[in-house]
Design an enzyme around this catalytic site. Structure first.
Site, PDB file in Angstrom:
ATOM      1  N   ASP A 163      41.531  33.126  20.697  1.00  0.00           N
ATOM      2  CA  ASP A 163      41.867  32.882  22.095  1.00  0.00           C
ATOM      3  C   ASP A 163      41.382  34.094  22.898  1.00  0.00           C
ATOM      4  OD1 ASP A 163      43.088  32.700  24.597  1.00  0.00           O
ATOM      5  OD2 ASP A 163      44.920  31.798  23.809  1.00  0.00           O
ATOM      6  N   PHE A 201      50.255  34.511  22.405  1.00  0.00           N
ATOM      7  CA  PHE A 201      50.858  33.909  23.583  1.00  0.00           C
ATOM      8  C   PHE A 201      51.683  32.703  23.155  1.00  0.00           C
ATOM      9  CE2 PHE A 201      50.859  31.525  27.627  1.00  0.00           C
ATOM     10  CZ  PHE A 201      51.428  32.519  28.410  1.00  0.00           C
ATOM     11  N   ARG A 230      53.113  45.123  33.502  1.00  0.00           N
ATOM     12  CA  ARG A 230      51.692  45.012  33.184  1.00  0.00           C
ATOM     13  C   ARG A 230      50.832  45.334  34.406  1.00  0.00           C
ATOM     14  NH1 ARG A 230      49.893  39.472  30.614  1.00  0.00           N
ATOM     15  NH2 ARG A 230      50.176  38.872  32.793  1.00  0.00           N
ATOM     16  N   TYR A 234      40.854  31.588  34.855  1.00  0.00           N
ATOM     17  CA  TYR A 234      41.511  32.002  36.096  1.00  0.00           C
ATOM     18  C   TYR A 234      41.964  33.451  36.081  1.00  0.00           C
ATOM     19  CZ  TYR A 234      45.491  30.498  33.195  1.00  0.00           C
ATOM     20  OH  TYR A 234      46.371  30.303  32.159  1.00  0.00           O
ATOM     21  N   LYS A 235      41.764  34.158  34.981  1.00  0.00           N
ATOM     22  CA  LYS A 235      42.162  35.568  34.922  1.00  0.00           C
ATOM     23  C   LYS A 235      40.963  36.438  35.317  1.00  0.00           C
ATOM     24  CE  LYS A 235      45.480  34.621  31.199  1.00  0.00           C
ATOM     25  NZ  LYS A 235      46.741  34.659  31.965  1.00  0.00           N
TER      26      LYS A 235
END
Length: 397
Positions: free
Chosen positions: A184, A113, A356, A209-210
């Site tokens: 990560d 990322f 996605r 938060y995912k």
């Protein structure tokens, strides 16, 4: 007892008729979060400053850290919550580099990322003295781990393609070369079983938060292997990472173990929402979750490839090589995703051309998968994406 995924769907407040396949970007609202946040607001109103002691606000980063630690296989007492994922990446990388003196290379991959890479670039630029970030293609990481490398910095699941790295194998190779490994888990925690202890990770970081459904801007976490807990230096030596913050010493003394990785004031309201979300995970068998996720993803992949052969699958077909998302490539991917969203099927887009779809079994089942296939087929076959309104790029894609 097997996880009842029909029951878990009722635990989330999702708009009626919406097919939500974007939990890999932002998880939906747990129904109990409103009440939990209202309770925290009430504590604030009644207790004011007393809430830090009487409501236990100050202890929450460690308590929530241990709840997340259980989901990622971290040893109890070695995970803490707070700040943002970028800050936790910075802390972990700075600490790891200090633990490997004499080496200057941080190895990562081109699928990582960008924010992780930005934090690495900034830190290494400040350190100077020959420190450098080396990027290779994801498939080349193993061969690139040499005795020059100080730290391996990887995201376990590629945010674009869903391809999954082999954490134990790559960590073992890093250790054999004398390097440390930072993982990560932004697209891993809550997506499938993770075991950072068995995998040998030196540091693990992630957001909540995912897949963990902690809410927009929910705090991040960092886990530190017990072998490093008392030796890892705290590069961001914040007040709450001090061993005795309320002694108000003028010089920093690191807290014990992972406590030194606390930096700023705990976000009490955000932690209340995260606390409610983590309640859901107490009843989830992660192996059940993984098998359900794979089955739904396989159903989606087959359905889309059968109905829309023009889309290119970029997610690995092999179960062990993917996380819990499915991605397709198309030159009009952004506009096509906007057409899907307009019809109640929500995924997202990552430049330059990737659509996605997150597979979160807690609130997604066969009905949603089949609907997403049907709508996607209609959008592509009828070229419904070919609408000027769908080409206007919003700030968040």
């Amino acid at each position: 007892m097997p996880t009842d995924f029909a029951a878990t769907r009722a635990l989330f407040d999702l708009p009626a008729g919406l097919c939500y396949l974007d939990g890999n970007s932002l998880g939906p609202l747990p129904r109990t979060a409103r009440e939990r946040m209202a309770r925290a607001m009430d504590e604030w109103g009644r207790l004011l400053i007393g809430g830090w002691n009487q409501a236990g606000w100050m202890a929450q980063p460690g308590l929530l850290g241990d709840r997340i630690g259980r989901l990622i296989g971290a040893e109890p007492g070695h995970t803490v919550v707070g700040d943002t994922l970028s800050i936790k990446v910075y802390q972990a990388l700075a600490a790891a580099l200090a633990l490997v003196p004499g080496r200057r290379i941080v190895l990562s991959d081109t699928g990582n990322f960008p924010s992780d890479l930005y934090m690495a670039e900034g830190l290494l630029r400040m350190l100077g003295d020959g420190h450098a970030l080396r990027l290779v293609e994801p498939e080349a990481v193993g061969d690139a781990i040499t005795e020059e490398v100080a730290v391996l910095l990887l995201t376990e699941v590629d945010y674009r393609t869903g391809r999954r790295h082999d954490m134990p194998a790559l960590t073992r190779k890093a250790h054999e070369a004398g390097a440390l490994a930072i993982w990560d888990l932004a697209h891993s925690a809550g997506a499938f079983p993770v075991d950072v202890t068995a995998g040998g990770a030196d540091f693990a970081v992630g957001c909540t938060y995912k897949y963990l459904n902690g809410g927009p801007g929910a705090p991040a976490f960092i886990a530190v292997a017990p072998r490093h807990a008392e030796a890892a230096p705290a590069a961001l030596s914040g007040w709450l990472g001090h061993r005795a913050p309320f002694a108000f010493d003028l010089s920093y003394v690191p807290g014990r173990g992972v406590e030194r990785f606390r930096v700023g004031t705990p976000p009490v309201l955000a932690m209340a929402a995260l606390d409610a979300a983590l309640d859901i995970w107490d009843a989830i068998d992660m192996e059940d979750l993984r098998q359900r996720s794979l089955a739904l993803a396989d159903r989606f992949i087959k359905g889309v490839l059968d109905a829309v052969p023009e889309l290119e699958l970029v997610t690995p077909r092999e179960a062990e090589r993917r996380g819990s998302q499915v991605s397709f490539r198309h030159p009009e991917g952004y506009a096509a995703m906007q057409a899907l969203i307009a019809r109640g099927v929500v995924g997202d887009f990552r430049a330059p051309d990737i659509m996605r779809f997150g597979i979160a079994p807690l609130y997604i089942g066969e009905a949603e998968i089949d609907r997403a296939v049907d709508v996607l087929a209609e959008v592509m076959e009828r070229r419904l994406w070919d609408n000027p309104a769908y080409r206007i790029r919003a700030p968040v894609t």
